[in-house]
Design an enzyme around this catalytic site. Structure first.
Site, PDB file in Angstrom:
ATOM      1  N   GLU A 209       0.837  -1.201   0.000  1.00 58.43           N
ATOM      2  CA  GLU A 209       0.000   0.000   0.000  1.00 58.43           C
ATOM      3  C   GLU A 209       0.878   1.259   0.000  1.00 58.43           C
ATOM      4  O   GLU A 209       0.653   2.210  -0.743  1.00 58.43           O
ATOM      5  CB  GLU A 209      -0.905   0.025   1.246  1.00 58.43           C
ATOM      6  CG  GLU A 209      -1.958  -1.067   1.294  1.00 58.43           C
ATOM      7  CD  GLU A 209      -1.492  -2.304   2.041  1.00 58.43           C
ATOM      8  OE1 GLU A 209      -0.294  -2.644   1.964  1.00 58.43           O
ATOM      9  OE2 GLU A 209      -2.340  -2.944   2.696  1.00 58.43           O
ATOM     10  N   GLY A 265       6.033  -1.679  14.917  1.00 58.03           N
ATOM     11  CA  GLY A 265       5.282  -0.649  14.190  1.00 58.03           C
ATOM     12  C   GLY A 265       4.290   0.091  15.074  1.00 58.03           C
ATOM     13  O   GLY A 265       4.228   1.322  15.079  1.00 58.03           O
ATOM     14  N   GLU A 351      -3.463  -6.051  17.565  1.00 58.29           N
ATOM     15  CA  GLU A 351      -2.314  -6.648  16.872  1.00 58.29           C
ATOM     16  C   GLU A 351      -1.335  -7.221  17.898  1.00 58.29           C
ATOM     17  O   GLU A 351      -0.579  -8.140  17.601  1.00 58.29           O
ATOM     18  CB  GLU A 351      -1.615  -5.614  15.969  1.00 58.29           C
ATOM     19  CG  GLU A 351      -0.701  -6.243  14.936  1.00 58.29           C
ATOM     20  CD  GLU A 351      -0.282  -5.296  13.815  1.00 58.29           C
ATOM     21  OE1 GLU A 351      -0.852  -5.352  12.715  1.00 58.29           O
ATOM     22  OE2 GLU A 351       0.639  -4.490  14.043  1.00 58.29           O
ATOM     23  N   HIS A 382     -25.417   8.561  20.605  1.00 60.27           N
ATOM     24  CA  HIS A 382     -26.544   8.586  19.672  1.00 60.27           C
ATOM     25  C   HIS A 382     -26.429   7.474  18.640  1.00 60.27           C
ATOM     26  O   HIS A 382     -27.075   7.533  17.594  1.00 60.27           O
ATOM     27  CB  HIS A 382     -26.610   9.959  18.998  1.00 60.27           C
ATOM     28  CG  HIS A 382     -26.831  11.061  19.998  1.00 60.27           C
ATOM     29  ND1 HIS A 382     -28.085  11.423  20.446  1.00 60.27           N
ATOM     30  CD2 HIS A 382     -25.942  11.827  20.681  1.00 60.27           C
ATOM     31  CE1 HIS A 382     -27.959  12.392  21.347  1.00 60.27           C
ATOM     32  NE2 HIS A 382     -26.671  12.657  21.519  1.00 60.27           N
ATOM     33  N   LYS A 491      -1.848 -10.931   3.278  1.00 59.97           N
ATOM     34  CA  LYS A 491      -0.937 -10.204   2.378  1.00 59.97           C
ATOM     35  C   LYS A 491      -0.458 -11.130   1.256  1.00 59.97           C
ATOM     36  O   LYS A 491      -0.419 -10.761   0.092  1.00 59.97           O
ATOM     37  CB  LYS A 491       0.305  -9.723   3.146  1.00 59.97           C
ATOM     38  CG  LYS A 491       0.097  -8.547   4.060  1.00 59.97           C
ATOM     39  CD  LYS A 491       1.454  -8.107   4.622  1.00 59.97           C
ATOM     40  CE  LYS A 491       1.318  -7.261   5.855  1.00 59.97           C
ATOM     41  NZ  LYS A 491       2.578  -6.976   6.511  1.00 59.97           N
TER      42      LYS A 491
HETATM   43  O1  F6P Z   1       0.361  -5.422   8.409  1.00 61.40           O
HETATM   44  C1  F6P Z   1       0.854  -5.206   9.675  1.00 61.40           C
HETATM   45  C2  F6P Z   1       2.054  -4.323   9.720  1.00 61.40           C
HETATM   46  O2  F6P Z   1       3.185  -5.102   9.603  1.00 61.40           O
HETATM   47  C3  F6P Z   1       2.051  -3.520  11.005  1.00 61.40           C
HETATM   48  O3  F6P Z   1       2.529  -4.222  12.070  1.00 61.40           O
HETATM   49  C4  F6P Z   1       2.865  -2.334  10.609  1.00 61.40           C
HETATM   50  O4  F6P Z   1       2.673  -1.273  11.503  1.00 61.40           O
HETATM   51  C5  F6P Z   1       2.300  -2.067   9.234  1.00 61.40           C
HETATM   52  O5  F6P Z   1       2.085  -3.353   8.688  1.00 61.40           O
HETATM   53  C6  F6P Z   1       3.169  -1.250   8.323  1.00 61.40           C
HETATM   54  O6  F6P Z   1       4.401  -1.856   8.109  1.00 61.40           O
HETATM   55  P1  F6P Z   1       5.638  -1.056   7.547  1.00 61.40           P
HETATM   56  O7  F6P Z   1       5.940   0.054   8.501  1.00 61.40           O
HETATM   57  O8  F6P Z   1       6.738  -2.036   7.436  1.00 61.40           O
HETATM   58  O9  F6P Z   1       5.250  -0.496   6.198  1.00 61.40           O
END
Ligand code: F6P
Length: 520
Positions: A209, A265, A351, A382, A491
């Site tokens: 992403e 993360g 998580e 509400h 993923k």
């Molecule tokens: O999908 C989970 C995850 O690994 C999280 O733990 C992490 O915060 C996020 O994806 C983003 O990962 P990255 O910082 O490696 O892009």
């Protein structure tokens, strides 16, 4: 009492005691009248006070929960964390987010210096962007910052920037996380490329992403500034643990900020990932947030168990989750600027503790992390409060409010706080009626957390409070709160749907692929 043999927690004497205690009826309405209860169960630090008196527990339950914490060796594991032991066992890593706030003397001096130098590098860039000395390719100062990241590389800084709006006097910070192209396309139509910086925030620098959004933004820079390879220009900053991957992406080392792999993360807002917070609020704001977190760390490490706020919050959650059958937990901030706090908390909590394997590699024989959810009051009142008051399942609630709010006005603030306090009272007291439609059962537990005001320091304390609460629960449930294997399968399958064609997928998946134009 400690559990050095790692006996399954459900086979410890404290667990058995709690199982027995849970068979007795307990009514908060009676308990609340006990002399001294509110004083005894109101705990806190310099900027936070939490009233735990409206919880469904008496002294016997509390004592047994504190025994359970000893069985789970919570304080021993906390010490190991501070010492830098690799308590993230499945990833063979230490867990050092508390060291970002205040490195323990028990850590090697070289590591402490390294953490300080990473922080200083981040604050230098933040300051340069704020004071105009970091300029775009046409020599103009930066007005807008777009943080591209997801999960922990987005939620913490986005939440903190929103929460600290009162203190944001730097360039505007925007956040793009979802790979839904409508978001980035819409944002970019309102920005001037010449005065915009993109931060690519990714611990691994592999997240699809984030890299997809980053490439879209690079195209936008290329088209609007007519420059080749904008990732090499001052319009791009990378924040990562994987320097080689970021360099291979074309970002020069001088535009890279790093953080060590011992920072998970969802715990990374305290690291270079917090760059947007430092850009928005200044180095002073960021450092005040760290200091707030460090004060909560000190409280967690030194307060007596019976007066230790994160410890008790964690244990009370275990009481409900494992002994009273309450399988979800609502968090309701009565402050609109904390609306993203719930999103952050969902990642932090679920998580971390949404696990089924113990540290010793067995399947757990007890429930682990609850579903954490919520939204701001009074909006939630509400929407879903009907269920909280009269639904068939009991949901413990954390209310979070501000004692004072300079951004509000006395008239609004009084109404907001009256609503928050009334909800906790109504949940606890209920109201009997012979008409089932008008009957409120009551005896529904809540904690009310009051921040003196919403400042970088109090936000730091609040964040660290929940981090330690999650830590406590992870210790009791004997899970590794610092890995996240559960997110990997989805993923991998997404990659396979994009790359492999239709073969080998089940009929439902194949049909959905056809309908969405993925294949066929
Ligand atoms: O999908 C989970 C995850 O690994 C999280 O733990 C992490 O915060 C996020 O994806 C983003 O990962 P990255 O910082 O490696 O892009």
């Amino acid at each position: 009492m400690m559990n050095p043999m790692n006996v399954p927690i459900s086979r410890t004497p404290a667990w058995q005691t709690l199982t027995d205690l849970a068979k007795r009826p307990l009514d908060i309405r009676t308990l609340i009248e006990e002399t001294g209860r509110v004083e005894q169960l109101t705990l806190g630090t310099s900027l936070i006070s939490a009233d735990l008196s409206k919880q469904r527990l008496d002294t016997r339950v509390l004592d047994a929960l504190l025994d359970l914490a000893q069985e789970a060796d919570v304080s021993g594991r906390a010490l190991k964390m501070a010492e830098g032991t690799a308590i993230n066992e499945t990833e063979h890593r230490a867990v050092l987010h508390t060291a970002l706030r205040q490195p323990s003397d028990r850590l090697p001096a070289g590591l402490r210096d390294h953490l300080t130098s990473e922080r200083n590098a981040m604050l230098r860039i933040a300051t340069a962007i704020r004071d105009g000395s970091w300029q775009g390719s046409t020599g103009r100062a930066i007005t807008d910052v777009v943080n591209i990241g997801i999960g922990g590389s987005d939620l913490g800084p986005k939440m903190a920037c929103a929460a600290l709006r009162e203190f944001c006097d730097g360039p505007r910070c925007h956040f793009i996380s979802n790979v839904d192209g409508a978001e980035i396309n819409t944002l970019l139509t309102g920005l001037d490329a010449a005065t915009t910086v993109m931060i690519i925030s990714s611990k691994t620098f592999t997240t699809v992403e984030t890299l997809t959004n980053a490439r879209t933004m690079l195209d936008w820079f290329e088209q609007n500034l007519v420059i080749a390879k904008p990732q090499g220009s001052p319009h791009c900053i990378g924040v990562t643990n994987d320097v080689e991957k970021a360099k291979a992406f074309g970002i020069p080392e001088s535009q890279l900020l790093t953080f060590i792999d011992a920072i998970g993360g969802r715990y990374s807002v305290w690291s270079s990932i917090g760059l947007p917070v430092a850009i928005a609020t200044g180095a002073g704001g960021f450092e005040a947030m760290l200091a707030g977190g460090a004060e909560m760390d000190a409280h967690f490490q030194t307060a007596e168990p019976a007066a230790n706020l994160p410890l008790l919050m964690g244990l009370i959650g275990v009481w409900y989750n494992n002994f009273l059958g309450m399988r979800s937990h609502a968090v309701i901030p009565y402050c609109q600027r904390l609306s993203l706090f719930v999103d952050h908390l969902q990642q932090l909590d679920m998580e971390s503790n949404g696990k089924s394997a113990t540290l010793s590699g067995d399947f757990v024989e007890w429930d682990t992390g609850p579903v954490v959810w919520g939204q701001t009051g009074t909006n939630g009142q509400h929407a879903f409060f009907q269920l909280l008051h009269q639904g068939t399942q009991v949901v413990p609630v954390d209310f979070i409010g501000l004692a004072s709010d300079p951004l509000s006005s006395p008239r609004h603030h009084r109404i907001l706080m009256a609503n928050m306090i009334a909800q906790s009272e109504a949940l606890m007291l209920g109201r009997s009626s012979e008409d089932p439609h008008r009957h409120y059962p009551g005896n529904r537990p809540s904690t009310t957390i009051l921040l003196d005001a919403l400042t970088p320091a109090s936000l730091g304390q609040l964040l660290a409070l929940y981090e330690h609460k999650v830590f406590v629960q992870g210790c009791v449930w004997q899970v590794n709160s610092f890995d996240q294997w559960g997110v990997e399968l989805g993923k991998q399958l997404a990659t396979s749907l994009l790359e492999d064609g239709q073969a080998g997928h089940d009929p439902s998946t194949t049909a959905l692929m056809k309908k969405t134009g993925l294949h066929g």
